[in-house]
Design a protein around this motif. Structure first.
Motif, mmCIF file in Angstrom:
data_model
loop_
_atom_site.group_PDB
_atom_site.id
_atom_site.type_symbol
_atom_site.label_atom_id
_atom_site.label_comp_id
_atom_site.label_asym_id
_atom_site.label_seq_id
_atom_site.Cartn_x
_atom_site.Cartn_y
_atom_site.Cartn_z
ATOM 1 N N TYR A 1 19.486 -3.033 -2.063
ATOM 2 C CA TYR A 1 18.299 -2.373 -1.529
ATOM 3 C C TYR A 1 17.083 -2.615 -2.428
ATOM 4 O O TYR A 1 17.217 -2.827 -3.644
ATOM 5 C CB TYR A 1 18.520 -0.853 -1.408
ATOM 6 C CG TYR A 1 19.743 -0.480 -0.626
ATOM 7 C CD1 TYR A 1 19.773 -0.612 0.759
ATOM 8 C CD2 TYR A 1 20.872 0.004 -1.277
ATOM 9 C CE1 TYR A 1 20.904 -0.273 1.477
ATOM 10 C CE2 TYR A 1 22.007 0.347 -0.573
ATOM 11 C CZ TYR A 1 22.016 0.207 0.811
ATOM 12 O OH TYR A 1 23.147 0.530 1.507
ATOM 13 N N LEU A 2 15.910 -2.531 -1.803
ATOM 14 C CA LEU A 2 14.638 -2.552 -2.512
ATOM 15 C C LEU A 2 13.825 -1.348 -2.047
ATOM 16 O O LEU A 2 13.840 -0.998 -0.859
ATOM 17 C CB LEU A 2 13.845 -3.835 -2.220
ATOM 18 C CG LEU A 2 14.535 -5.173 -2.471
ATOM 19 C CD1 LEU A 2 13.619 -6.313 -2.028
ATOM 20 C CD2 LEU A 2 14.911 -5.329 -3.930
ATOM 21 N N ARG A 3 13.145 -0.729 -2.989
ATOM 22 C CA ARG A 3 12.203 0.345 -2.676
ATOM 23 C C ARG A 3 10.892 0.011 -3.344
ATOM 24 O O ARG A 3 10.872 -0.418 -4.502
ATOM 25 C CB ARG A 3 12.694 1.704 -3.196
ATOM 26 C CG ARG A 3 13.967 2.205 -2.578
ATOM 27 C CD ARG A 3 14.457 3.476 -3.264
ATOM 28 N NE ARG A 3 13.467 4.543 -3.211
ATOM 29 C CZ ARG A 3 12.907 5.105 -4.272
ATOM 30 N NH1 ARG A 3 13.213 4.709 -5.500
ATOM 31 N NH2 ARG A 3 12.033 6.095 -4.137
ATOM 32 N N GLY A 4 9.799 0.192 -2.628
ATOM 33 C CA GLY A 4 8.531 -0.121 -3.254
ATOM 34 C C GLY A 4 7.359 0.537 -2.560
ATOM 35 O O GLY A 4 7.457 0.952 -1.398
ATOM 36 N N HIS A 5 6.262 0.644 -3.277
ATOM 37 C CA HIS A 5 5.029 1.144 -2.676
ATOM 38 C C HIS A 5 3.835 0.577 -3.431
ATOM 39 O O HIS A 5 3.940 0.173 -4.581
ATOM 40 C CB HIS A 5 4.983 2.675 -2.666
ATOM 41 C CG HIS A 5 5.005 3.302 -4.024
ATOM 42 N ND1 HIS A 5 6.085 3.996 -4.509
ATOM 43 C CD2 HIS A 5 4.063 3.352 -5.029
ATOM 44 C CE1 HIS A 5 5.824 4.451 -5.726
ATOM 45 N NE2 HIS A 5 4.597 4.066 -6.061
ATOM 46 N N TYR A 6 2.718 0.548 -2.720
ATOM 47 C CA TYR A 6 1.424 0.243 -3.334
ATOM 48 C C TYR A 6 0.442 1.239 -2.731
ATOM 49 O O TYR A 6 0.054 1.121 -1.565
ATOM 50 C CB TYR A 6 1.006 -1.195 -3.042
ATOM 51 C CG TYR A 6 -0.043 -1.729 -4.003
ATOM 52 C CD1 TYR A 6 -0.901 -0.884 -4.705
ATOM 53 C CD2 TYR A 6 -0.199 -3.093 -4.204
ATOM 54 C CE1 TYR A 6 -1.842 -1.366 -5.579
ATOM 55 C CE2 TYR A 6 -1.149 -3.591 -5.084
ATOM 56 C CZ TYR A 6 -1.972 -2.727 -5.767
ATOM 57 O OH TYR A 6 -2.929 -3.203 -6.633
ATOM 58 N N LEU A 7 0.033 2.207 -3.533
ATOM 59 C CA LEU A 7 -0.756 3.332 -3.050
ATOM 60 C C LEU A 7 -2.065 3.458 -3.839
ATOM 61 O O LEU A 7 -2.080 3.369 -5.058
ATOM 62 C CB LEU A 7 0.046 4.636 -3.193
ATOM 63 C CG LEU A 7 1.485 4.606 -2.650
ATOM 64 C CD1 LEU A 7 2.192 5.905 -2.955
ATOM 65 C CD2 LEU A 7 1.485 4.318 -1.157
ATOM 66 N N GLN A 8 -3.152 3.666 -3.107
ATOM 67 C CA GLN A 8 -4.471 3.872 -3.695
ATOM 68 C C GLN A 8 -5.158 5.020 -2.951
ATOM 69 O O GLN A 8 -4.698 5.445 -1.892
ATOM 70 C CB GLN A 8 -5.317 2.598 -3.585
ATOM 71 C CG GLN A 8 -4.734 1.388 -4.284
ATOM 72 C CD GLN A 8 -5.551 0.131 -4.039
ATOM 73 O OE1 GLN A 8 -6.207 -0.010 -3.013
ATOM 74 N NE2 GLN A 8 -5.502 -0.807 -4.981
ATOM 75 N N ASP A 9 -6.293 5.495 -3.502
ATOM 76 C CA ASP A 9 -7.014 6.578 -2.836
ATOM 77 C C ASP A 9 -8.511 6.316 -2.694
ATOM 78 O O ASP A 9 -9.276 7.197 -2.322
ATOM 79 C CB ASP A 9 -6.792 7.907 -3.569
ATOM 80 C CG ASP A 9 -7.399 7.939 -4.971
ATOM 81 O OD1 ASP A 9 -7.978 6.923 -5.407
ATOM 82 O OD2 ASP A 9 -7.277 8.990 -5.628
ATOM 83 N N TRP A 10 -8.937 5.099 -2.945
ATOM 84 C CA TRP A 10 -10.371 4.823 -3.001
ATOM 85 C C TRP A 10 -11.044 4.818 -1.629
ATOM 86 O O TRP A 10 -12.265 4.794 -1.528
ATOM 87 C CB TRP A 10 -10.636 3.510 -3.723
ATOM 88 C CG TRP A 10 -10.108 2.284 -3.042
ATOM 89 C CD1 TRP A 10 -8.803 1.923 -2.887
ATOM 90 C CD2 TRP A 10 -10.874 1.235 -2.441
ATOM 91 N NE1 TRP A 10 -8.708 0.730 -2.219
ATOM 92 C CE2 TRP A 10 -9.964 0.290 -1.941
ATOM 93 C CE3 TRP A 10 -12.244 1.015 -2.284
ATOM 94 C CZ2 TRP A 10 -10.368 -0.869 -1.276
ATOM 95 C CZ3 TRP A 10 -12.647 -0.140 -1.627
ATOM 96 C CH2 TRP A 10 -11.716 -1.072 -1.139
#
Length: 393
Positions: free
Chosen positions: A156-165
Protein backbone atom coordinates in the motif's frame (compact mmCIF):
# COMPACT_ATOMS: atom_id res chain seq x y z
CA UNK A 1 28.44 6.55 -9.13
CA UNK A 2 26.40 9.42 -7.66
CA UNK A 3 26.66 12.66 -9.60
CA UNK A 4 29.02 15.19 -7.90
CA UNK A 5 27.25 18.11 -6.30
CA UNK A 6 28.94 20.86 -8.27
CA UNK A 7 29.59 20.57 -12.02
CA UNK A 8 33.13 21.44 -12.93
CA UNK A 9 33.41 24.77 -14.70
CA UNK A 10 34.45 24.42 -18.33
CA UNK A 11 34.80 26.90 -21.20
CA UNK A 12 31.93 25.26 -23.10
CA UNK A 13 29.58 25.09 -20.10
CA UNK A 14 25.93 25.39 -21.22
CA UNK A 15 24.27 28.78 -20.82
CA UNK A 16 20.70 29.11 -19.55
CA UNK A 17 17.73 31.20 -20.62
CA UNK A 18 14.90 31.80 -18.13
CA UNK A 19 11.33 32.05 -19.43
CA UNK A 20 9.12 33.72 -16.84
CA UNK A 21 9.55 36.15 -13.96
CA UNK A 22 7.62 34.62 -11.08
CA UNK A 23 8.60 32.73 -7.95
CA UNK A 24 10.06 29.74 -9.80
CA UNK A 25 12.05 31.90 -12.22
CA UNK A 26 13.81 33.50 -9.25
CA UNK A 27 14.36 30.09 -7.65
CA UNK A 28 15.97 28.77 -10.85
CA UNK A 29 18.19 31.85 -11.13
CA UNK A 30 19.34 31.45 -7.52
CA UNK A 31 20.18 27.76 -8.10
CA UNK A 32 22.03 28.47 -11.36
CA UNK A 33 24.07 31.18 -9.69
CA UNK A 34 24.88 28.82 -6.85
CA UNK A 35 26.05 26.15 -9.29
CA UNK A 36 28.13 28.62 -11.30
CA UNK A 37 26.12 28.01 -14.47
CA UNK A 38 26.01 31.13 -16.67
CA UNK A 39 22.67 32.74 -17.51
CA UNK A 40 22.22 34.48 -20.85
CA UNK A 41 19.11 36.36 -19.79
CA UNK A 42 15.40 36.34 -19.01
CA UNK A 43 12.16 37.02 -20.86
CA UNK A 44 8.66 37.24 -19.36
CA UNK A 45 5.22 38.10 -20.68
CA UNK A 46 5.34 41.67 -19.36
CA UNK A 47 8.33 43.96 -20.08
CA UNK A 48 8.27 45.44 -16.58
CA UNK A 49 8.53 41.96 -15.03
CA UNK A 50 11.38 41.04 -17.35
CA UNK A 51 13.20 44.23 -16.44
CA UNK A 52 12.76 43.73 -12.70
CA UNK A 53 14.17 40.19 -12.74
CA UNK A 54 16.98 41.07 -15.15
CA UNK A 55 18.10 43.97 -12.98
CA UNK A 56 17.88 41.95 -9.77
CA UNK A 57 20.12 39.18 -11.11
CA UNK A 58 22.29 41.24 -13.43
CA UNK A 59 21.37 39.35 -16.62
CA UNK A 60 20.24 40.38 -20.07
CA UNK A 61 16.68 41.59 -20.55
CA UNK A 62 15.33 40.07 -23.78
CA UNK A 63 12.57 42.03 -25.49
CA UNK A 64 10.95 39.16 -27.38
CA UNK A 65 10.79 35.38 -27.06
CA UNK A 66 11.92 34.60 -30.62
CA UNK A 67 15.17 36.53 -30.17
CA UNK A 68 15.79 34.88 -26.82
CA UNK A 69 15.20 31.34 -28.07
CA UNK A 70 17.40 31.83 -31.13
CA UNK A 71 20.28 33.53 -29.35
CA UNK A 72 23.37 31.38 -30.20
CA UNK A 73 24.61 31.93 -26.66
CA UNK A 74 21.64 30.01 -25.22
CA UNK A 75 21.91 26.24 -24.94
CA UNK A 76 19.33 25.40 -22.24
CA UNK A 77 15.86 26.89 -21.80
CA UNK A 78 14.34 26.90 -18.31
CA UNK A 79 10.58 27.13 -18.79
CA UNK A 80 9.23 28.82 -15.64
CA UNK A 81 6.21 30.35 -17.37
CA UNK A 82 2.57 29.48 -16.54
CA UNK A 83 1.56 25.92 -17.39
CA UNK A 84 -0.91 26.90 -20.12
CA UNK A 85 1.97 28.07 -22.33
CA UNK A 86 4.42 25.26 -21.52
CA UNK A 87 3.68 23.34 -24.71
CA UNK A 88 4.05 26.38 -26.95
CA UNK A 89 7.30 27.49 -25.33
CA UNK A 90 8.87 24.05 -24.93
CA UNK A 91 8.19 23.10 -28.55
CA UNK A 92 9.52 26.45 -29.74
CA UNK A 93 12.69 25.91 -27.71
CA UNK A 94 13.18 22.40 -29.06
CA UNK A 95 12.60 23.60 -32.61
CA UNK A 96 15.28 26.23 -32.02
CA UNK A 97 17.66 23.41 -31.09
CA UNK A 98 17.74 24.13 -27.33
CA UNK A 99 17.68 21.65 -24.47
CA UNK A 100 14.67 22.19 -22.19
CA UNK A 101 14.25 22.04 -18.42
CA UNK A 102 10.57 22.69 -17.77
CA UNK A 103 8.49 23.33 -14.70
CA UNK A 104 5.60 20.96 -14.14
CA UNK A 105 2.95 20.21 -15.19
CA UNK A 106 4.40 19.64 -18.62
CA UNK A 107 1.16 20.69 -20.30
CA UNK A 108 -2.48 21.51 -19.71
CA UNK A 109 -3.58 18.04 -20.88
CA UNK A 110 -2.04 14.62 -21.44
CA UNK A 111 -2.30 15.28 -25.17
CA UNK A 112 -0.06 18.32 -24.76
CA UNK A 113 2.52 16.41 -22.73
CA UNK A 114 2.42 13.55 -25.27
CA UNK A 115 3.11 15.95 -28.13
CA UNK A 116 6.10 17.42 -26.31
CA UNK A 117 7.43 13.99 -25.39
CA UNK A 118 7.24 12.69 -28.96
CA UNK A 119 9.00 15.74 -30.33
CA UNK A 120 11.67 15.76 -27.65
CA UNK A 121 12.48 12.07 -28.11
CA UNK A 122 12.76 12.48 -31.88
CA UNK A 123 14.85 15.65 -31.61
CA UNK A 124 17.75 14.06 -29.74
CA UNK A 125 17.85 17.04 -27.38
CA UNK A 126 17.90 16.75 -23.59
CA UNK A 127 14.58 17.33 -21.84
CA UNK A 128 13.80 17.54 -18.14
CA UNK A 129 10.89 18.25 -15.79
CA UNK A 130 11.35 19.86 -12.41
CA UNK A 131 9.95 17.33 -9.94
CA UNK A 132 11.65 18.91 -6.93
CA UNK A 133 10.92 16.34 -4.29
CA UNK A 134 12.94 13.54 -5.89
CA UNK A 135 16.02 15.54 -5.01
CA UNK A 136 15.91 15.45 -1.19
CA UNK A 137 18.49 13.20 0.49
CA UNK A 138 15.92 11.41 2.66
CA UNK A 139 13.74 10.66 -0.37
CA UNK A 140 16.78 8.99 -1.90
CA UNK A 141 17.28 7.04 1.31
CA UNK A 142 13.63 5.93 1.28
CA UNK A 143 13.92 4.81 -2.33
CA UNK A 144 17.10 2.85 -1.59
CA UNK A 145 15.44 1.03 1.31
CA UNK A 146 12.45 0.14 -0.86
CA UNK A 147 14.78 -1.17 -3.57
CA UNK A 148 16.72 -3.26 -1.04
CA UNK A 149 13.50 -4.87 0.14
CA UNK A 150 13.77 -3.63 3.73
CA UNK A 151 10.01 -3.06 3.88
CA UNK A 152 9.23 -6.46 2.37
CA UNK A 153 6.81 -6.63 -0.54
CA UNK A 154 5.10 -3.29 -1.10
CA UNK A 155 1.33 -3.51 -0.62
CA UNK A 156 0.00 0.00 0.00
CA UNK A 157 0.86 3.67 -0.45
CA UNK A 158 -0.60 6.58 1.48
CA UNK A 159 0.07 10.15 0.58
CA UNK A 160 -1.16 13.72 0.54
CA UNK A 161 -0.18 17.16 -0.66
CA UNK A 162 -2.12 19.80 1.25
CA UNK A 163 -1.94 23.60 1.20
CA UNK A 164 -4.16 26.45 2.42
CA UNK A 165 -3.13 29.43 0.31
CA UNK A 166 -6.43 29.39 -1.65
CA UNK A 167 -8.73 28.89 1.35
CA UNK A 168 -10.59 32.21 1.06
CA UNK A 169 -12.75 32.99 -2.00
CA UNK A 170 -10.88 36.30 -2.13
CA UNK A 171 -7.50 34.54 -2.48
CA UNK A 172 -6.50 34.96 -6.10
CA UNK A 173 -3.94 33.47 -8.44
CA UNK A 174 -3.86 33.12 -12.22
CA UNK A 175 -4.08 29.33 -11.79
CA UNK A 176 -7.68 29.71 -10.60
CA UNK A 177 -8.79 30.76 -14.07
CA UNK A 178 -7.72 27.51 -15.67
CA UNK A 179 -9.65 26.33 -18.71
CA UNK A 180 -12.35 23.67 -18.46
CA UNK A 181 -9.97 20.97 -19.68
CA UNK A 182 -7.15 21.90 -17.30
CA UNK A 183 -7.02 20.41 -13.81
CA UNK A 184 -6.10 22.75 -10.97
CA UNK A 185 -4.79 21.30 -7.72
CA UNK A 186 -4.17 17.92 -9.32
CA UNK A 187 -2.01 19.26 -12.11
CA UNK A 188 -0.26 21.82 -9.94
CA UNK A 189 0.70 19.86 -6.80
CA UNK A 190 -0.89 16.46 -7.38
CA UNK A 191 1.62 15.81 -10.15
CA UNK A 192 4.40 16.12 -7.55
CA UNK A 193 2.78 13.53 -5.27
CA UNK A 194 2.15 11.11 -8.14
CA UNK A 195 5.72 11.45 -9.40
CA UNK A 196 7.13 11.00 -5.90
CA UNK A 197 5.24 7.72 -5.45
CA UNK A 198 6.34 6.51 -8.87
CA UNK A 199 9.97 7.45 -8.27
CA UNK A 200 10.25 5.90 -4.81
CA UNK A 201 8.55 2.61 -5.69
CA UNK A 202 9.35 2.23 -9.39
CA UNK A 203 5.69 1.34 -9.98
CA UNK A 204 3.44 2.63 -12.75
CA UNK A 205 -0.16 3.67 -12.04
CA UNK A 206 -2.61 1.42 -13.92
CA UNK A 207 -6.10 2.50 -12.79
CA UNK A 208 -7.61 5.51 -11.02
CA UNK A 209 -10.88 6.27 -9.25
CA UNK A 210 -11.24 9.88 -8.13
CA UNK A 211 -13.52 12.55 -6.75
CA UNK A 212 -12.70 16.21 -7.37
CA UNK A 213 -14.17 19.06 -5.33
CA UNK A 214 -14.39 22.83 -5.01
CA UNK A 215 -14.41 24.71 -1.73
CA UNK A 216 -15.65 27.82 -3.56
CA UNK A 217 -17.33 27.52 -6.99
CA UNK A 218 -17.25 31.32 -7.21
CA UNK A 219 -14.14 33.37 -6.50
CA UNK A 220 -13.16 37.01 -6.87
CA UNK A 221 -10.65 38.62 -9.20
CA UNK A 222 -8.85 41.61 -7.64
CA UNK A 223 -10.23 44.97 -8.68
CA UNK A 224 -8.82 48.47 -8.52
CA UNK A 225 -8.33 49.92 -5.02
CA UNK A 226 -11.62 50.88 -3.39
CA UNK A 227 -13.72 48.57 -5.55
CA UNK A 228 -15.08 45.11 -4.83
CA UNK A 229 -13.52 42.05 -6.43
CA UNK A 230 -14.98 40.79 -9.68
CA UNK A 231 -16.70 37.38 -9.28
CA UNK A 232 -15.93 34.56 -11.69
CA UNK A 233 -16.91 30.90 -11.90
CA UNK A 234 -14.19 28.41 -11.02
CA UNK A 235 -13.97 25.48 -13.41
CA UNK A 236 -11.09 23.58 -11.83
CA UNK A 237 -10.88 21.64 -8.56
CA UNK A 238 -9.13 22.77 -5.41
CA UNK A 239 -9.44 19.37 -3.68
CA UNK A 240 -9.19 15.77 -4.91
CA UNK A 241 -9.28 12.29 -3.41
CA UNK A 242 -7.76 9.44 -5.43
CA UNK A 243 -7.67 5.67 -5.25
CA UNK A 244 -4.84 4.43 -7.45
CA UNK A 245 -4.01 0.86 -8.48
CA UNK A 246 -0.42 0.13 -9.39
CA UNK A 247 -0.74 -3.51 -10.35
CA UNK A 248 1.24 -6.25 -8.58
CA UNK A 249 -1.24 -6.01 -5.70
CA UNK A 250 -0.29 -2.43 -4.79
CA UNK A 251 -3.00 0.16 -4.01
CA UNK A 252 -2.77 3.80 -2.96
CA UNK A 253 -4.95 6.44 -1.33
CA UNK A 254 -3.96 10.01 -2.14
CA UNK A 255 -5.43 13.38 -1.17
CA UNK A 256 -4.64 16.74 -2.71
CA UNK A 257 -5.97 20.14 -1.63
CA UNK A 258 -5.09 23.82 -1.59
CA UNK A 259 -7.89 24.83 0.80
CA UNK A 260 -7.05 22.97 4.03
CA UNK A 261 -6.41 25.52 6.77
CA UNK A 262 -3.12 25.09 8.61
CA UNK A 263 -1.40 23.08 5.87
CA UNK A 264 1.29 25.24 4.28
CA UNK A 265 3.15 22.82 2.01
CA UNK A 266 2.26 19.49 3.58
CA UNK A 267 3.54 16.80 1.23
CA UNK A 268 3.88 13.28 2.65
CA UNK A 269 4.34 9.77 1.28
CA UNK A 270 4.15 6.54 3.24
CA UNK A 271 5.19 3.20 1.76
CA UNK A 272 3.70 0.16 3.49
CA UNK A 273 5.14 -3.31 3.00
CA UNK A 274 4.87 -6.81 4.45
CA UNK A 275 7.79 -6.20 6.84
CA UNK A 276 7.58 -2.52 7.64
CA UNK A 277 6.52 1.00 6.71
CA UNK A 278 8.39 4.20 5.94
CA UNK A 279 7.19 7.79 5.74
CA UNK A 280 8.75 11.03 4.48
CA UNK A 281 7.25 14.51 4.99
CA UNK A 282 8.44 17.56 3.08
CA UNK A 283 7.98 19.94 6.00
CA UNK A 284 10.40 17.77 8.01
CA UNK A 285 12.69 16.99 5.09
CA UNK A 286 15.71 15.70 7.01
CA UNK A 287 13.77 12.91 8.73
CA UNK A 288 12.60 9.47 7.63
CA UNK A 289 10.21 7.51 9.88
CA UNK A 290 10.49 3.72 9.86
CA UNK A 291 7.83 1.54 11.47
CA UNK A 292 8.14 -2.16 12.29
CA UNK A 293 5.82 -4.62 13.99
CA UNK A 294 8.72 -6.65 15.40
CA UNK A 295 10.74 -3.86 16.96
CA UNK A 296 10.75 -0.20 17.96
CA UNK A 297 10.06 2.48 15.41
CA UNK A 298 12.99 4.56 14.17
CA UNK A 299 13.38 8.17 13.16
CA UNK A 300 16.37 8.56 10.86
CA UNK A 301 18.01 11.93 10.35
CA UNK A 302 20.18 13.19 7.52
CA UNK A 303 23.74 12.05 8.18
CA UNK A 304 26.88 10.72 6.59
CA UNK A 305 25.66 7.18 7.34
CA UNK A 306 22.96 7.23 4.66
CA UNK A 307 23.23 5.45 1.31
CA UNK A 308 25.62 6.85 -1.31
CA UNK A 309 22.79 8.34 -3.39
CA UNK A 310 21.42 10.22 -0.38
CA UNK A 311 24.88 11.51 0.55
CA UNK A 312 25.38 12.78 -3.00
CA UNK A 313 22.30 14.98 -2.52
CA UNK A 314 23.54 16.51 0.75
CA UNK A 315 24.99 20.02 0.61
CA UNK A 316 25.97 20.29 4.27
CA UNK A 317 26.93 17.91 7.11
CA UNK A 318 24.45 16.49 9.58
CA UNK A 319 22.97 19.12 11.86
CA UNK A 320 23.11 21.81 9.18
CA UNK A 321 19.53 22.07 7.88
CA UNK A 322 18.77 22.24 4.19
CA UNK A 323 15.54 22.15 2.23
CA UNK A 324 13.69 23.30 -0.87
CA UNK A 325 16.36 25.53 -2.39
CA UNK A 326 18.91 22.75 -1.98
CA UNK A 327 16.60 20.22 -3.61
CA UNK A 328 16.05 22.52 -6.60
CA UNK A 329 19.80 23.00 -6.88
CA UNK A 330 20.20 19.22 -6.90
CA UNK A 331 17.62 18.86 -9.67
CA UNK A 332 19.30 21.43 -11.91
CA UNK A 333 22.78 20.08 -11.14
CA UNK A 334 21.77 16.56 -12.18
CA UNK A 335 20.11 17.79 -15.38
CA UNK A 336 23.26 19.64 -16.41
CA UNK A 337 25.38 16.61 -15.54
CA UNK A 338 23.28 14.74 -18.12
CA UNK A 339 24.14 17.41 -20.70
CA UNK A 340 27.81 16.64 -20.02
CA UNK A 341 27.21 12.99 -20.90
CA UNK A 342 26.89 11.56 -17.39
CA UNK A 343 24.32 8.84 -16.70
CA UNK A 344 21.70 10.31 -14.34
CA UNK A 345 18.18 9.60 -13.13
CA UNK A 346 16.97 13.15 -13.81
CA UNK A 347 13.24 13.23 -14.59
CA UNK A 348 12.47 13.73 -18.28
CA UNK A 349 9.41 14.43 -20.40
CA UNK A 350 8.70 10.70 -20.04
CA UNK A 351 8.10 11.28 -16.34
CA UNK A 352 6.16 14.47 -16.97
CA UNK A 353 3.85 12.63 -19.33
CA UNK A 354 3.38 9.74 -16.87
CA UNK A 355 2.13 12.20 -14.24
CA UNK A 356 -0.10 13.93 -16.80
CA UNK A 357 -1.73 10.63 -17.78
CA UNK A 358 -2.60 9.80 -14.17
CA UNK A 359 -3.97 13.30 -13.57
CA UNK A 360 -6.07 13.02 -16.73
CA UNK A 361 -7.34 9.60 -15.64
CA UNK A 362 -8.42 11.10 -12.30
CA UNK A 363 -10.28 13.93 -14.00
CA UNK A 364 -12.10 11.55 -16.32
CA UNK A 365 -12.90 9.23 -13.43
CA UNK A 366 -14.60 12.08 -11.59
CA UNK A 367 -16.62 13.05 -14.66
CA UNK A 368 -17.66 9.51 -15.61
CA UNK A 369 -17.90 8.12 -12.07
CA UNK A 370 -15.91 4.98 -12.87
CA UNK A 371 -12.46 3.45 -12.66
CA UNK A 372 -10.28 4.68 -15.52
CA UNK A 373 -7.41 2.65 -16.94
CA UNK A 374 -4.48 5.01 -17.42
CA UNK A 375 -3.68 3.61 -20.87
CA UNK A 376 -7.14 4.78 -22.06
CA UNK A 377 -5.68 8.28 -22.11
CA UNK A 378 -2.61 7.46 -24.24
CA UNK A 379 -2.73 9.05 -27.69
CA UNK A 380 0.69 9.16 -29.45
CA UNK A 381 1.03 12.08 -31.85
CA UNK A 382 4.20 11.03 -33.70
CA UNK A 383 5.44 14.62 -33.89
CA UNK A 384 8.51 14.88 -36.13
CA UNK A 385 11.35 17.28 -35.35
CA UNK A 386 12.09 20.00 -37.83
CA UNK A 387 14.23 22.79 -36.45
CA UNK A 388 12.57 25.96 -37.65
CA UNK A 389 12.75 29.67 -37.07
CA UNK A 390 9.09 29.99 -36.16
CA UNK A 391 6.85 29.16 -33.24
CA UNK A 392 5.16 25.76 -33.07
CA UNK A 393 1.96 25.37 -34.97
Amino acid sequence: MPTPLHPSAQPDMPTALILGAGFMAGAHLDALRRLGIPVAGVIASAPEHTRAVAQRYGVREYTDTWTALHDPAVTVVHDCAPSDVHMELNLAALKAGKHVFSEKPLGVTAQESRRQLDYALASGLKHGVHFTYRSYPMVRELRARVQRGELGEIRYLRGHYLQDWLLSPADYNWRLEASAEETRALGDIGSHLLDLARFVTGLEATEVFARLGQMHPTRYRPATPGQEGVPFDVRGEDQATLLVEYGQGVAATFEVAQVYAGHRNDLALEVIGTRGSARWQQERPEELWLGRATGPDELLHKSGLLCADARAHMHYPAGHPEGYADALTNAIRVFYAGLAGEATDAPTFVDGHAAALTVAAAARSHTERRWITVTELETPTHTQPAHSQGAPS
